[in-house]
Design a protein around this motif. Structure first.
Motif, PDB file in Angstrom:
ATOM      1  N   LEU A   4     -16.344  -4.785 -34.148  1.00 14.50           N
ATOM      2  CA  LEU A   4     -16.490  -3.640 -33.248  1.00 14.50           C
ATOM      3  C   LEU A   4     -16.983  -2.455 -34.070  1.00 14.50           C
ATOM      4  O   LEU A   4     -16.238  -1.883 -34.860  1.00 14.50           O
ATOM      5  CB  LEU A   4     -15.162  -3.301 -32.579  1.00 14.50           C
ATOM      6  N   GLN A   5     -18.265  -2.124 -33.932  1.00 10.87           N
ATOM      7  CA  GLN A   5     -18.845  -0.994 -34.651  1.00 10.87           C
ATOM      8  C   GLN A   5     -18.928   0.209 -33.720  1.00 10.87           C
ATOM      9  O   GLN A   5     -19.362   0.081 -32.577  1.00 10.87           O
ATOM     10  CB  GLN A   5     -20.248  -1.342 -35.163  1.00 10.87           C
ATOM     11  N   GLU A   6     -18.514   1.367 -34.229  1.00 10.72           N
ATOM     12  CA  GLU A   6     -18.546   2.592 -33.434  1.00 10.72           C
ATOM     13  C   GLU A   6     -19.107   3.740 -34.262  1.00 10.72           C
ATOM     14  O   GLU A   6     -18.999   3.737 -35.491  1.00 10.72           O
ATOM     15  CB  GLU A   6     -17.123   2.970 -32.996  1.00 10.72           C
ATOM     16  N   LYS A   7     -19.697   4.733 -33.573  1.00 11.82           N
ATOM     17  CA  LYS A   7     -20.089   5.962 -34.249  1.00 11.82           C
ATOM     18  C   LYS A   7     -18.824   6.781 -34.469  1.00 11.82           C
ATOM     19  O   LYS A   7     -18.065   7.021 -33.531  1.00 11.82           O
ATOM     20  CB  LYS A   7     -21.093   6.756 -33.413  1.00 11.82           C
ATOM     21  N   TYR A   8     -18.608   7.209 -35.696  1.00 15.99           N
ATOM     22  CA  TYR A   8     -17.374   7.914 -36.031  1.00 15.99           C
ATOM     23  C   TYR A   8     -17.176   9.154 -35.155  1.00 15.99           C
ATOM     24  O   TYR A   8     -16.091   9.402 -34.631  1.00 15.99           O
ATOM     25  CB  TYR A   8     -17.391   8.301 -37.515  1.00 15.99           C
ATOM     26  N   SER A   9     -18.259   9.906 -34.957  1.00 15.47           N
ATOM     27  CA  SER A   9     -18.156  11.181 -34.226  1.00 15.47           C
ATOM     28  C   SER A   9     -17.922  11.006 -32.728  1.00 15.47           C
ATOM     29  O   SER A   9     -17.583  11.963 -32.036  1.00 15.47           O
ATOM     30  CB  SER A   9     -19.415  12.026 -34.450  1.00 15.47           C
ATOM     31  N   ASP A  10     -18.072   9.773 -32.225  1.00 11.82           N
ATOM     32  CA  ASP A  10     -17.760   9.520 -30.812  1.00 11.82           C
ATOM     33  C   ASP A  10     -16.251   9.593 -30.561  1.00 11.82           C
ATOM     34  O   ASP A  10     -15.820   9.817 -29.425  1.00 11.82           O
ATOM     35  CB  ASP A  10     -18.275   8.142 -30.374  1.00 11.82           C
ATOM     36  N   ARG A  11     -15.468   9.377 -31.619  1.00 11.40           N
ATOM     37  CA  ARG A  11     -14.008   9.341 -31.450  1.00 11.40           C
ATOM     38  C   ARG A  11     -13.253  10.364 -32.289  1.00 11.40           C
ATOM     39  O   ARG A  11     -12.126  10.712 -31.968  1.00 11.40           O
ATOM     40  CB  ARG A  11     -13.485   7.941 -31.795  1.00 11.40           C
TER      41      ARG A  11
END
Length: 319
Positions: A145-152
Motif C-alpha cells: 500500500l503506497q501513499e503520498k505522505y502529505s495526503d495523510r
C-alpha cells in the motif's frame, strides 16, 4: 531529535564528473550488456515521472546517515524520531532538498512503514514541501500500500534510520547512467558502488541521486506495520520478518551509496523506490535481467554527516 553534538562530518573525495563517468561505464559493462555513462544536464525533476519539488540535484551536494539499523533490530527504539528540517540545519544547508531511503516515525504515522523521502526543507518564511511517499503492508490483502505522505500527514518527521542525499535542488551537470540487459549478479546500485570502491581504494566517495527502472520488474521489501515482538538477532530473522514483493516498472528510485566506510559505521548503500501505479519500497535488484532498462542521474557528494550514530552496533539487517 538528534543531539547536535552527535553529528560527525567527513570530507569526501570528489573526482571530476568526466573521470567518474569513465570509471562507472567500465564497471557497469562487466554487469550489463549495454551501459553508457556521460556528463549531462540534469533533467527538470519537477516533470513526470519524477514530480520532485525541485528542478535538479545540484548545489552543495552532501549525504547523511541518520540513526541506523541498530535502532530497528534486534529490538526497536521507537523514541528515535528525526525531522528533515532539523537535519537540513545539521547538514549546514538549511532549505536543502533531501531525497533517499528511510523509515517513517511510527509515533507520527501510528505504524511502521518504508519512507521514500522527497522533501524541500523550510527556509526562513518558506514552508517545507513534503513530496515523500510511504509504503506499508495493506491489512486488507497483505499487499503493498503506497501513499503520498502529505495526503495523510503534515510534518517532515522520520524515524529510526535514513540514508539521505541533500543539495540545493538546482539544475546543473550530473552523471547520466544508462544500463540494460543485466548479465552479472549485481544490482545497478551495488555494481556502481563496488566499481567506485575498487577503483578508488582507500579514498571514500559517495554518490546520491535518482534512477528509473524503465522496463522490467524488481524485488523489493516492505517492513510490517507492527514491529517484531521477538528480537531479530540474525539476517535470517530479519528476512523472515520483512515482506517481499515483485513490482513492475516504471519505478522511480532514490539512492545513496558510499564506496567505503571511513569509520563512521555507515550503511554503504540504500535505495527506495516509488511508482505512479501504487507500488514502492526498498529496492534490491531487478528480477528481469534480460529486459531491464535503467536510466539514472547521480552527483558525487562533497561531505558526509553522521547523525545520532548508535553507540551499540552490529552488521545485521543492512542489505
Amino acid at each position: 531529535m538528534a543531539d547536535r553534538s552527535k553529528t560527525e562530518k567527513f570530507q569526501l573525495h570528489v573526482p571530476t564528473l568526466e573521470e567518474l563517468c569513465q570509471v562507472l561505464e567500465k564497471g557497469l559493462r562487466k554487469n550489463f550488456e549495454e551501459a553508457k555513462v556521460c556528463v549531462a544536464e540534469c533533467p527538470d525533476l519537477t516533470q513526470e515521472p519524477f514530480q520532485f519539488p525541485v528542478k535538479g540535484l545540484c548545489g552543495k551536494p552532501r549525504i547523511t546517515d541518520v540513526g541506523g539499523v541498530p535502532y530497528l533490530v534486534p529490538v526497536v527504539h521507537v523514541d528515535k524520531v528525526y525531522n528533515m528540517n532539523t537535519v537540513s540545519k545539521e547538514l549546514e544547508l538549511p532549505g536543502a532538498f533531501i531525497l533517499g531511503a528511510g523509515a517513517v516515525s511510527s509515533k507520527t504515522v501510528g505504524m511502521n512503514a518504508e519512507l521514500m523521502p522527497l522533501v524541500l526543507t523550510e527556509l526562513d518564511s518558506r514552508s517545507a514541501v513534503n513530496a515523500s511517499y510511504l509504503s506499508s503492508i495493506n491489512p486488507v490483502d497483505g499487499k503493498c500500500l503506497q501513499e503520498k505522505y502529505s495526503d495523510r500527514f503534515h510534518d517532515c518527521d522520520f524515524g529510526l534510520l535514513a540514508n539521505l542525499y541533500a543539495c540545493e535542488g538546482k539544475p546543473g551537470k550530473v552523471i547520466e547512467v544508462k544500463a540494460s540487459k543485466r548479465t552479472g549478479d549485481e544490482s545497478l546500485v551495488s555494481c556502481m558502488r563496488k566499481t567506485v570502491e575498487e577503483h578508488y581504494g582507500d579514498k571514500t566517495l559517495a554518490l546520491g541521486g535518482t534512477f528509473i527502472i524503465q522496463k522490467g520488474k524488481a524485488k523489493i521489501h516492505i517492513m510490517p506495520r507492527e514491529f517484531s515482538s521477538c528480537p531479530l538477532n540474525t539476517n535470517e530473522d530479519v528476512n523472515n520478518w520483512l515482506k517481499h514483493f515483485e513490482v513492475s516498472a516504471p519505478l522511480i528510485c532514490q539512492s545513496v551509496m558510499v564506496s567505503r566506510d571511513p569509520g563512521l559505521d555507515l550503511r554503504l548503500e540504500h535505495t527506495h523506490g516509488f511508482s505512479h501505479h501504487g507500488e514502492g519500497g526498498h529496492y534490491y535488484i531487478d528480477t528481469t535481467p534480460n529486459t531491464v532498462e535503467y536510466l539514472g542521474y547521480f552527483v558525487p557528494a562533497e561531505f558526509i554527516y553522521r547523525i545520532d550514530r548508535p553507540t551499540e552496533t552490529h552488521s545485521v539487517g543492512r542489505h
